[in-house]
Design an enzyme around this catalytic site. Structure first.
Site, PDB file in Angstrom:
ATOM      1  N   LYS A 265       0.864  -1.192   0.000  1.00 26.17           N
ATOM      2  CA  LYS A 265       0.000   0.000   0.000  1.00 26.17           C
ATOM      3  C   LYS A 265       0.889   1.226   0.000  1.00 26.17           C
ATOM      4  O   LYS A 265       1.669   1.445   0.930  1.00 26.17           O
ATOM      5  CB  LYS A 265      -0.916   0.002   1.228  1.00 26.17           C
ATOM      6  CG  LYS A 265      -1.700   1.309   1.413  1.00 26.17           C
ATOM      7  CD  LYS A 265      -2.617   1.283   2.643  1.00 26.17           C
ATOM      8  CE  LYS A 265      -3.267   2.656   2.883  1.00 26.17           C
ATOM      9  NZ  LYS A 265      -4.119   2.695   4.099  1.00 26.17           N
ATOM     10  N   ASP A 270      -2.606  10.251   3.379  1.00 27.56           N
ATOM     11  CA  ASP A 270      -4.005   9.856   3.557  1.00 27.56           C
ATOM     12  C   ASP A 270      -4.725  10.897   4.408  1.00 27.56           C
ATOM     13  O   ASP A 270      -4.694  10.836   5.636  1.00 27.56           O
ATOM     14  CB  ASP A 270      -4.082   8.476   4.214  1.00 27.56           C
ATOM     15  CG  ASP A 270      -5.520   8.020   4.425  1.00 27.56           C
ATOM     16  OD1 ASP A 270      -6.433   8.651   3.846  1.00 27.56           O
ATOM     17  OD2 ASP A 270      -5.725   7.034   5.163  1.00 27.56           O
ATOM     18  N   LYS A 277     -10.168  13.162   7.746  1.00 29.00           N
ATOM     19  CA  LYS A 277      -9.720  12.781   9.079  1.00 29.00           C
ATOM     20  C   LYS A 277      -9.702  14.005   9.992  1.00 29.00           C
ATOM     21  O   LYS A 277      -9.538  15.129   9.508  1.00 29.00           O
ATOM     22  CB  LYS A 277      -8.289  12.221   8.999  1.00 29.00           C
ATOM     23  CG  LYS A 277      -8.182  10.828   8.416  1.00 29.00           C
ATOM     24  CD  LYS A 277      -6.736  10.356   8.429  1.00 29.00           C
ATOM     25  CE  LYS A 277      -6.617   8.958   7.839  1.00 29.00           C
ATOM     26  NZ  LYS A 277      -7.294   7.918   8.628  1.00 29.00           N
ATOM     27  N   ASP A 288       1.498   6.523   5.472  1.00 29.27           N
ATOM     28  CA  ASP A 288       0.541   5.554   4.933  1.00 29.27           C
ATOM     29  C   ASP A 288       1.081   4.829   3.691  1.00 29.27           C
ATOM     30  O   ASP A 288       0.374   4.044   3.080  1.00 29.27           O
ATOM     31  CB  ASP A 288      -0.794   6.257   4.630  1.00 29.27           C
ATOM     32  CG  ASP A 288      -1.982   5.337   4.827  1.00 29.27           C
ATOM     33  OD1 ASP A 288      -1.834   4.328   5.529  1.00 29.27           O
ATOM     34  OD2 ASP A 288      -3.055   5.644   4.277  1.00 29.27           O
ATOM     35  N   ASP A 347     -12.209   7.246   3.510  1.00 31.26           N
ATOM     36  CA  ASP A 347     -11.005   7.032   4.309  1.00 31.26           C
ATOM     37  C   ASP A 347     -10.617   5.544   4.352  1.00 31.26           C
ATOM     38  O   ASP A 347      -9.524   5.205   4.800  1.00 31.26           O
ATOM     39  CB  ASP A 347     -11.224   7.577   5.723  1.00 31.26           C
ATOM     40  CG  ASP A 347      -9.918   7.753   6.490  1.00 31.26           C
ATOM     41  OD1 ASP A 347      -8.845   7.656   5.859  1.00 31.26           O
ATOM     42  OD2 ASP A 347      -9.982   7.994   7.711  1.00 31.26           O
ATOM     43  N   GLU A 349      -9.486   3.772   2.080  1.00 29.06           N
ATOM     44  CA  GLU A 349      -8.967   3.814   0.710  1.00 29.06           C
ATOM     45  C   GLU A 349      -7.903   2.758   0.430  1.00 29.06           C
ATOM     46  O   GLU A 349      -7.677   2.395  -0.724  1.00 29.06           O
ATOM     47  CB  GLU A 349      -8.387   5.214   0.420  1.00 29.06           C
ATOM     48  CG  GLU A 349      -6.935   5.446   0.872  1.00 29.06           C
ATOM     49  CD  GLU A 349      -6.708   5.319   2.365  1.00 29.06           C
ATOM     50  OE1 GLU A 349      -7.686   5.444   3.122  1.00 29.06           O
ATOM     51  OE2 GLU A 349      -5.563   5.071   2.774  1.00 29.06           O
ATOM     52  N   ARG A 351      -7.797  -0.465   1.035  1.00 30.73           N
ATOM     53  CA  ARG A 351      -8.368  -1.670   0.421  1.00 30.73           C
ATOM     54  C   ARG A 351      -8.790  -1.387  -1.018  1.00 30.73           C
ATOM     55  O   ARG A 351      -8.795  -2.299  -1.854  1.00 30.73           O
ATOM     56  CB  ARG A 351      -9.534  -2.177   1.280  1.00 30.73           C
ATOM     57  CG  ARG A 351     -10.693  -1.227   1.391  1.00 30.73           C
ATOM     58  CD  ARG A 351     -11.608  -1.532   2.566  1.00 30.73           C
ATOM     59  NE  ARG A 351     -11.064  -1.082   3.838  1.00 30.73           N
ATOM     60  CZ  ARG A 351     -11.641  -1.277   5.015  1.00 30.73           C
ATOM     61  NH1 ARG A 351     -12.806  -1.927   5.101  1.00 30.73           N
ATOM     62  NH2 ARG A 351     -11.090  -0.825   6.123  1.00 30.73           N
TER      63      ARG A 351
HETATM   64  N1  BES Z   1      -4.317   4.591   6.818  1.00 32.29           N
HETATM   65  C1  BES Z   1      -5.478   4.414   7.587  1.00 32.29           C
HETATM   66  C2  BES Z   1      -5.275   3.440   8.744  1.00 32.29           C
HETATM   67  C3  BES Z   1      -4.468   3.964   9.885  1.00 32.29           C
HETATM   68  C4  BES Z   1      -4.996   4.907  10.757  1.00 32.29           C
HETATM   69  C5  BES Z   1      -3.204   3.495  10.112  1.00 32.29           C
HETATM   70  C6  BES Z   1      -4.240   5.355  11.824  1.00 32.29           C
HETATM   71  C7  BES Z   1      -2.469   3.934  11.188  1.00 32.29           C
HETATM   72  C8  BES Z   1      -2.976   4.886  12.038  1.00 32.29           C
HETATM   73  C9  BES Z   1      -6.590   3.850   6.726  1.00 32.29           C
HETATM   74  O1  BES Z   1      -6.616   4.299   5.425  1.00 32.29           O
HETATM   75  C10 BES Z   1      -7.873   4.289   7.357  1.00 32.29           C
HETATM   76  O2  BES Z   1      -8.132   5.449   7.386  1.00 32.29           O
HETATM   77  N2  BES Z   1      -8.647   3.334   7.841  1.00 32.29           N
HETATM   78  C11 BES Z   1      -9.869   3.608   8.487  1.00 32.29           C
HETATM   79  C12 BES Z   1     -10.879   2.607   8.005  1.00 32.29           C
HETATM   80  C13 BES Z   1     -12.283   2.910   8.445  1.00 32.29           C
HETATM   81  C14 BES Z   1     -12.785   4.154   7.749  1.00 32.29           C
HETATM   82  C15 BES Z   1     -13.164   1.723   8.106  1.00 32.29           C
HETATM   83  C16 BES Z   1      -9.650   3.489   9.982  1.00 32.29           C
HETATM   84  O3  BES Z   1      -8.909   2.593  10.409  1.00 32.29           O
HETATM   85  O4  BES Z   1     -10.193   4.302  10.720  1.00 32.29           O
HETATM   86 ZN    ZN Z   2      -4.836   4.866   4.655  1.00 33.38          ZN
HETATM   87 MN    MN Z   3      -7.674   6.135   5.221  1.00 29.94          MN
END
Ligand code: BES
Ligand code: ZN
Ligand code: MN
Length: 493
Positions: A265, A270, A277, A288, A347, A349, A351
């Site tokens: 990834k 992000d 966010k 990210d 967010d 994204e 996947r």
């Molecule tokens: N890159 C983030 C995951 C992340 C967040 C990694 C904080 C490390 C620290 C990912 O893209 C994301 O935003 N995931 C969301 C998914 C949710 C919207 C289902 C998350 O984990 O909040």
């Molecule tokens: Zn992300």
């Molecule tokens: Mn995200």
């Protein structure tokens, strides 16, 4: 940093500083040799209570009679039960902290098998190299002036004559691995205005130029559109920076050998997109792309080691920003697999870029596919910052990765990928939605990916908690490079 092997009795070693270990209430063989040569100089400081040999304790002695080296650094190992992998690593770090603070350009480690339980000379020597490079790592590319240069430039590792050959292999593989880890840390630490998708592509091309065993191809957005990668492209819709699909192929075996495929990834920033966010610590979303960084770091190590196998790395690189062109919650896109996705949260994204990359890699007829991603905040809630999350559709592959994780201490822990969780991705309007609600967020993210990986043995590593550290120590860790590289080394045996 230069590493070399020597093989001599400790008292004869011509060195600025010898590092020798002592247990709580016992000397190791190298310490005993120095003690005898110096008429008990070491036992005297122990008897006086100056040092007990507790784990992590250090003490610097100067000018021991009968000892050629200028200084001796005593390193405490603690009790027999305390000689585990983690305390061995901490001990090396403690020794290096002293070596950095004194002004020596060279040091010689005289550690024997008493230093850590159940590990051989190869493991100890490779760990020493890896830990030393990691401990001396600095990220100064973005400073206007570099900091004071480190004086320590050469580390010697003193071994028994019979272990010299093994030691040489351990040094060269340890240095390759450490270089891979530093590469991943550098890429992670670079800010998102420097480390863009095109920057990642340039780094991959440059790596391929350095190694004839590597070749690089980068797909642009129009090519991705032709392939039908509507899911990946939906993530990059809000930004000016063009997305890149980076394909880096390593040829170490014959053409007929099925490759092991690594997918990273590479979201270089992000913001969350329209599902923006919150502001707090949003800067950390430059990390990210650490999945991509660990894949490039692993390819660096593999090429440097010249491993006899084939590996293909694919990196889905894009930036996730809001704008008038950005994808909106509720939008439905068609992935390369033909499956449609209702994007309920922009967010989620990671996947969305990975699913198209995972469909793409089927063309390589892979022996295995492992993707690496900072995918879910939920993984931090589940496993903290110690272990990466591992999910897989193949018990054999999961076991192989867990073995590599244990050997390298680059910890991973398996979570279930049961069908029971799949219904959380049901959508009223498309084949699936891109979020599964709050419960089991790491598992439902992997469930989403599993819908694109049915044709091959596949595993997913969620490194959201392990890829970087926050706070005063903020910085990329290079985590997963040791695990992935060891997994590939083990496939050559
Ligand atoms: N890159 C983030 C995951 C992340 C967040 C990694 C904080 C490390 C620290 C990912 O893209 C994301 O935003 N995931 C969301 C998914 C949710 C919207 C289902 C998350 O984990 O909040
Ligand atoms: Zn992300
Ligand atoms: Mn995200």
């Amino acid at each position: 940093m230069e590493f070399e092997i020597s093989s001599d009795v400790p008292q004869q070693l011509d060195s600025e500083c010898l590092v020798v270990a002592i247990g709580e209430g016992s000397l190791t063989a190298p310490a005993r040799a120095l003690d005898e040569a110096s008429q008990g100089a070491i036992s005297q400081v122990i008897e006086a209570g100056d040092i007990k040999g507790k784990k992590g304790q250090t003490m610097l002695l100067r000018g021991l009679p009968g000892v050629k080296a200028r200084r001796v650094l005593l390193l405490g190992l603690g009790t027999d039960e305390q000689r585990n992998d983690s305390n061995f690593q901490k001990g090396i770090k403690a020794a290096l902290t002293v070596l950095k603070s004194i002004n020596c350009t060279e040091a010689t480690f005289c550690l024997d098998d008493a230093a850590v339980n159940d590990r051989d000379c190869y493991w100890r020597t490779r760990q020493l190299v890896e830990q030393a490079v990691a401990e001396l790592y600095r990220f100064e590319q973005m400073k206007s002036k570099p900091g004071d240069p480190l004086s320590l430039a050469r580390v010697r590792i003193n071994l028994d004559e019979a272990d010299v050959e093994t030691g040489e292999v351990a040094i060269s593989e340890g240095a390759a691995l450490a270089n891979g880890v530093s590469t991943a840390r550098d890429l992670g630490n670079l800010p998102a205005n420097v480390c863009t998708p095109r920057y990642l592509a340039d780094q991959a091309r440059e790596l391929a130029e350095q190694h004839p065993s590597l070749s690089c191809q980068v797909l642009e957005e129009d090519e991705m559109r032709k392939l039908g990668m509507g899911s990946l492209l939906s993530v990059t819709a809000g930004t000016e920076e063009p997305a890149q699909l980076i394909v880096l192929e390593y040829r170490g075996a014959s053409e007929g050998d099925k490759p092991h495929v690594l997918v990273g990834k590479g979201i270089t920033f992000d913001s969350g997109g329209i599902s923006l966010k919150p502001g707090e610590a949003m800067d950390e979303m430059k990390y990210d792309m650490c999945g991509a960084a660990s894949v490039l770091g692993t390819m660096t190590a593999v090429a440097e080691m010249g491993l006899p196998l084939n590996v293909v790395a694919v990196i889905a690189a894009a930036e996730n920003l809001p704008s008038g062109h950005a994808t909106k919650p509720g939008d439905i896109v068609t992935s390369m697999s033909g499956q449609t996705i209702e994007i309920l949260n922009t967010d989620a994204e990671g996947r969305l870029v990975l699913c198209d990359a995972l469909t793409y890699v089927a063309r390589f007829n892979p022996a295995s596919v492992v993707d690496v991603a900072t995918l879910t905040g939920a993984c931090i809630l589940a496993l903290g910052h110690k272990a990466s999350g591992l999910l897989s559709n193949d018990d054999g592959l999961a076991g192989e990765l867990l073995d590599a994780a244990a050997y390298t201490t680059d910890k991973a822990w398996r979570l279930p990928l049961w069908d029971d969780y799949q219904e959380q991705l049901d959508s009223n309007f498309a084949d699936m939605q891109n979020i599964g609600g709050r419960p089991a967020g790491t598992i439902t993210a992997a469930c989403f990916l599993s819908r694109f990986t049915k044709e091959y043995r596949w595993a997913h590593l969620d490194i959201a908690g392990t890829a970087w550290q926050s706070g005063k120590q903020k910085g990329a860790t290079g985590r997963c490079v040791p695990l992935l590289t060891q997994y590939l080394i083990d496939r050559t045996a």
